[in-house]
Design a protein around this motif. Structure first.
Motif, PDB file in Angstrom:
ATOM      1  N   LYS A 192     -86.011  14.331  14.951  1.00  0.00           N
ATOM      2  CA  LYS A 192     -86.322  12.980  14.491  1.00  0.00           C
ATOM      3  C   LYS A 192     -86.213  12.047  15.684  1.00  0.00           C
ATOM      4  N   LEU A 193     -87.177  11.152  15.850  1.00  0.00           N
ATOM      5  CA  LEU A 193     -87.079  10.142  16.904  1.00  0.00           C
ATOM      6  C   LEU A 193     -86.300   8.949  16.355  1.00  0.00           C
ATOM      7  N   LEU A 194     -85.149   8.687  16.938  1.00  0.00           N
ATOM      8  CA  LEU A 194     -84.315   7.566  16.510  1.00  0.00           C
ATOM      9  C   LEU A 194     -84.725   6.262  17.172  1.00  0.00           C
ATOM     10  N   LEU A 195     -85.255   6.364  18.383  1.00  0.00           N
ATOM     11  CA  LEU A 195     -85.657   5.179  19.144  1.00  0.00           C
ATOM     12  C   LEU A 195     -86.716   5.591  20.150  1.00  0.00           C
ATOM     13  N   SER A 196     -87.842   4.892  20.144  1.00  0.00           N
ATOM     14  CA  SER A 196     -88.919   5.192  21.085  1.00  0.00           C
ATOM     15  C   SER A 196     -89.262   3.944  21.879  1.00  0.00           C
ATOM     16  N   CYS A 197     -89.296   4.088  23.209  1.00  0.00           N
ATOM     17  CA  CYS A 197     -89.638   2.985  24.118  1.00  0.00           C
ATOM     18  C   CYS A 197     -90.792   3.451  25.006  1.00  0.00           C
ATOM     19  N   PRO A 198     -92.019   3.487  24.457  1.00  0.00           N
ATOM     20  CA  PRO A 198     -93.145   4.074  25.192  1.00  0.00           C
ATOM     21  C   PRO A 198     -93.435   3.422  26.533  1.00  0.00           C
ATOM     22  N   ALA A 199     -93.175   2.125  26.659  1.00  0.00           N
ATOM     23  CA  ALA A 199     -93.428   1.464  27.938  1.00  0.00           C
ATOM     24  C   ALA A 199     -92.383   1.834  28.974  1.00  0.00           C
ATOM     25  N   GLY A 200     -91.232   2.384  28.536  1.00  0.00           N
ATOM     26  CA  GLY A 200     -90.156   2.728  29.457  1.00  0.00           C
ATOM     27  C   GLY A 200     -89.356   1.500  29.850  1.00  0.00           C
ATOM     28  N   LEU A 201     -88.042   1.603  29.766  1.00  0.00           N
ATOM     29  CA  LEU A 201     -87.191   0.456  30.078  1.00  0.00           C
ATOM     30  C   LEU A 201     -86.342   0.742  31.309  1.00  0.00           C
ATOM     31  N   PRO A 202     -86.312  -0.194  32.280  1.00  0.00           N
ATOM     32  CA  PRO A 202     -85.438  -0.030  33.445  1.00  0.00           C
ATOM     33  C   PRO A 202     -83.996  -0.338  33.061  1.00  0.00           C
ATOM     34  N   ARG A 203     -83.101  -0.080  33.977  1.00  0.00           N
ATOM     35  CA  ARG A 203     -81.669  -0.318  33.768  1.00  0.00           C
ATOM     36  C   ARG A 203     -81.392  -1.754  33.310  1.00  0.00           C
ATOM     37  N   SER A 204     -82.112  -2.722  33.861  1.00  0.00           N
ATOM     38  CA  SER A 204     -81.848  -4.133  33.562  1.00  0.00           C
ATOM     39  C   SER A 204     -82.134  -4.499  32.113  1.00  0.00           C
ATOM     40  N   ARG A 205     -82.871  -3.637  31.393  1.00  0.00           N
ATOM     41  CA  ARG A 205     -83.238  -3.961  30.015  1.00  0.00           C
ATOM     42  C   ARG A 205     -82.595  -3.019  29.003  1.00  0.00           C
ATOM     43  N   VAL A 206     -81.609  -2.255  29.451  1.00  0.00           N
ATOM     44  CA  VAL A 206     -80.852  -1.377  28.555  1.00  0.00           C
ATOM     45  C   VAL A 206     -79.378  -1.712  28.721  1.00  0.00           C
ATOM     46  N   SER A 207     -78.761  -2.153  27.648  1.00  0.00           N
ATOM     47  CA  SER A 207     -77.351  -2.496  27.683  1.00  0.00           C
ATOM     48  C   SER A 207     -76.587  -1.633  26.695  1.00  0.00           C
ATOM     49  N   VAL A 208     -75.295  -1.801  26.669  1.00  0.00           N
ATOM     50  CA  VAL A 208     -74.438  -1.009  25.789  1.00  0.00           C
ATOM     51  C   VAL A 208     -73.501  -1.943  25.039  1.00  0.00           C
ATOM     52  N   LYS A 209     -73.321  -1.679  23.763  1.00  0.00           N
ATOM     53  CA  LYS A 209     -72.259  -2.304  22.990  1.00  0.00           C
ATOM     54  C   LYS A 209     -71.231  -1.216  22.733  1.00  0.00           C
ATOM     55  N   PHE A 210     -70.132  -1.285  23.455  1.00  0.00           N
ATOM     56  CA  PHE A 210     -69.093  -0.251  23.403  1.00  0.00           C
ATOM     57  C   PHE A 210     -67.928  -0.779  22.590  1.00  0.00           C
ATOM     58  N   ASP A 211     -67.677  -0.167  21.429  1.00  0.00           N
ATOM     59  CA  ASP A 211     -66.710  -0.742  20.509  1.00  0.00           C
ATOM     60  C   ASP A 211     -66.157   0.346  19.593  1.00  0.00           C
ATOM     61  N   PRO A 212     -64.884   0.242  19.203  1.00  0.00           N
ATOM     62  CA  PRO A 212     -64.309   1.256  18.303  1.00  0.00           C
ATOM     63  C   PRO A 212     -64.965   1.309  16.931  1.00  0.00           C
ATOM     64  N   SER A 213     -65.729   0.267  16.574  1.00  0.00           N
ATOM     65  CA  SER A 213     -66.428   0.295  15.289  1.00  0.00           C
ATOM     66  C   SER A 213     -67.507   1.370  15.254  1.00  0.00           C
ATOM     67  N   PHE A 214     -67.864   1.896  16.426  1.00  0.00           N
ATOM     68  CA  PHE A 214     -68.866   2.955  16.491  1.00  0.00           C
ATOM     69  C   PHE A 214     -68.240   4.344  16.644  1.00  0.00           C
ATOM     70  N   ASP A 215     -66.915   4.393  16.531  1.00  0.00           N
ATOM     71  CA  ASP A 215     -66.242   5.698  16.517  1.00  0.00           C
ATOM     72  C   ASP A 215     -66.524   6.411  15.193  1.00  0.00           C
ATOM     73  N   ARG A 216     -66.255   7.686  15.175  1.00  0.00           N
ATOM     74  CA  ARG A 216     -66.425   8.486  13.954  1.00  0.00           C
ATOM     75  C   ARG A 216     -65.449   8.039  12.870  1.00  0.00           C
ATOM     76  N   ILE A 217     -65.922   8.068  11.631  1.00  0.00           N
ATOM     77  CA  ILE A 217     -65.076   7.781  10.470  1.00  0.00           C
ATOM     78  C   ILE A 217     -64.637   9.117   9.866  1.00  0.00           C
ATOM     79  N   PRO A 218     -63.337   9.355   9.709  1.00  0.00           N
ATOM     80  CA  PRO A 218     -62.890  10.615   9.109  1.00  0.00           C
ATOM     81  C   PRO A 218     -63.472  10.803   7.711  1.00  0.00           C
ATOM     82  N   HIS A 219     -63.729  12.051   7.360  1.00  0.00           N
ATOM     83  CA  HIS A 219     -64.286  12.346   6.039  1.00  0.00           C
ATOM     84  C   HIS A 219     -63.180  12.242   4.993  1.00  0.00           C
TER      85      HIS A 219
END
Length: 343
Positions: free
Chosen positions: A59-86
C-alpha cells in the motif's frame, strides 16, 4: 529528473561477494530465476502472474512524485506517535515470549531503538511560493517489540479495523525502514539480493536501505525540555536523509562523495506484517562497473550476497520479485519518472 531510458538489451551487471573481492566480471544474462510470483492490489498494477505471493503486496501511504528535497521534509517527533500497548494482556505477553524464544536461538540479538512511523501530514510553505512540504510523524520503538508484533505469527491480531492507517497499526512496532533507488551514471539501478542469513525476506531482491537510527543523533528516549526538543527534531529530520546515504554506503561500498543529495519520494507499506519504509531517489556519479568493484569492499557483507546493476526495463521485470515495501518503492520511482515526463 533522469532522461528517458534507452534499450540496451540483456546487459545486467552482476557481482557476488562470494568472489572474495576479486575484480568482478560481467554476466550478460538477466538476473537468475526467482521462485516468487505476485498479483496486484488495486493500489498497484502489474502483469498477471501464476500465483499470489502475499509478501509482495503493498500500500502506498504517501506519494511525492515531484520528489522533495531535505528542505521540504520535516519531522514531528513526539511520544504521541509511540506504540500503544494492546488491551489484550495475553497478546502483549506474547511479545516477550517471542523475543525470549528468538534470544535462545540467537543470543547475539540486540533490542536497539528505532524510529516508529506514526503517520504524516502535508502543508504548503507560505514563505516559499506555496511549496508542497511533508512532515513525518515519528515516535520511538525497539527491535524487541518489532519482533514481537510485526514479525510475530500473531501480527494480524494486533491490528485495529480502521481505514486510518495510524489507527489500524497503533499496536504495532512499525519501525520506519528506508530504501534508495540509486541510479548510476550509465543509467542503471542498483538492486541487492538478500542473503539467506537474514530474518526478513531472505533471497529476495531489494533496494539498498535499512533504517535511520535514533542513536546516530544521540536519542535513547524522549526528552521534555522544550529547547532540547526543538534542536532534537532538527537532528531527527536530518537523520532521515543522512541515514539513507549511510545505508547506501555501507551496503554498496559507494562513497558518499559519489552520491547526490537524496530526494524523498514517499512511504510504502508491505501488506504482510504492515512494514513501512520511506523511499528516496539518489544519483550516483560512477558507472555500474565501478559500483560492482566497490561492492566487493562494502562494510555490510551479511545482509546481501549479490549486487545487480539493471536497466529500467529489467527492473520492471524484477519488480515482482521484491518484498511488498520495496515493490511500493519501485511504484514510487515509476510515479516520479512519470511526473518528470519519462516512461
Amino acid at each position: 529528473m533522469s532522461q528517458a531510458p534507452t534499450t540496451v538489451g540483456p546487459s545486467t551487471s552482476f557481482f557476488s561477494k562470494a568472489s572474495g573481492g576479486r575484480r568482478p566480471s560481467l554476466d550478460t544474462s538477466p538476473p537468475p530465476p526467482f521462485p516468487l510470483t505476485s498479483s496486484s492490489l488495486h493500489r498497484r498494477r502489474s502483469m498477471a502472474t501464476a500465483a499470489e505471493d502475499p509478501g509482495t503486496t503493498y500500500k502506498l501511504l504517501l506519494s511525492c512524485p515531484a520528489g522533495l528535497p531535505r528542505s521540504r521534509v520535516s519531522v514531528k517527533f513526539d511520544p504521541s506517535f509511540d506504540r500503544i500497548p494492546h488491551p489484550d494482556a495475553s497478546l502483549e505477553a506474547s511479545i516477550d515470549e517471542i523475543w525470549n524464544q528468538r534470544l535462545q536461538q540467537n543470543p547475539s540479538l540486540y533490542s536497539g531503538t528505532k524510529f516508529r512511523y506514526g503517520g504524516h501530514a502535508s502543508h504548503h510553505n507560505d514563505e516559499s511560493n506555496q511549496e508542497y512540504c511533508v512532515s513525518l510523524h515519528l515516535g520511538l520503538t525497539d527491535y524487541r517489540t518489532f519482533v514481537g508484533t510485526n514479525l510475530s505469527p500473531l501480527w494480524e491480531k494486533f491490528l485495529v479495523s480502521s481505514e486510518d492507517d495510524s489507527v489500524c497499526c497503533q499496536h504495532m512496532s512499525n519501525p520506519l525502514g528506508n530504501g534508495a533507488i540509486v541510479e548510476t551514471s550509465d543509467e542503471k539501478i542498483i538492486v541487492l539480493q538478500r542473503s539467506n542469513n537474514v530474518g526478513e525476506s531472505p533471497g529476495y531482491y531489494v533496494f539498498p536501505g535499512g533504517h535511520s537510527e535514533p542513536q546516530e543523533v544521540g536519542i535513547l528516549a524522549h526528552q521534555n525540555d522544550v529547547e532540547d526538543v526543538a534542536h532534537l527534531i532538527e537532528r531527527v529530520s536530518d537523520e532521515m536523509f543522512d541515514g539513507i546515504i549511510r545505508e547506501v554506503v555501507e551496503e554498496t561500498g559507494v562513497p558518499a562523495s559519489s552520491l547526490s543529495e537524496p530526494i524523498f519520494i514517499g512511504v510504502s507499506r508491505r501488506e504482510v506484517n504492515v512494514r513501512p519504509a520511506a523511499f528516496f531517489f539518489v544519483r550516483c556519479n560512477v558507472d555500474s562497473n565501478t559500483v560492482a568493484e566497490l561492492y566487493s569492499r562494502a562494510q555490510d557483507g551479511y545482509e546481501s550476497t549479490k549486487l545487480y546493476a539493471v536497466s529500467k526495463e529489467e527492473l520492471r521485470e524484477m519488480n515482482q520479485r521484491l518484498p511488498g515495501c520495496h515493490q511500493g518503492g519501485f511504484a514510487l520511482y515509476e510515479l516520479m519518472r512519470k511526473a518528470a515526463g519519462n516512461s
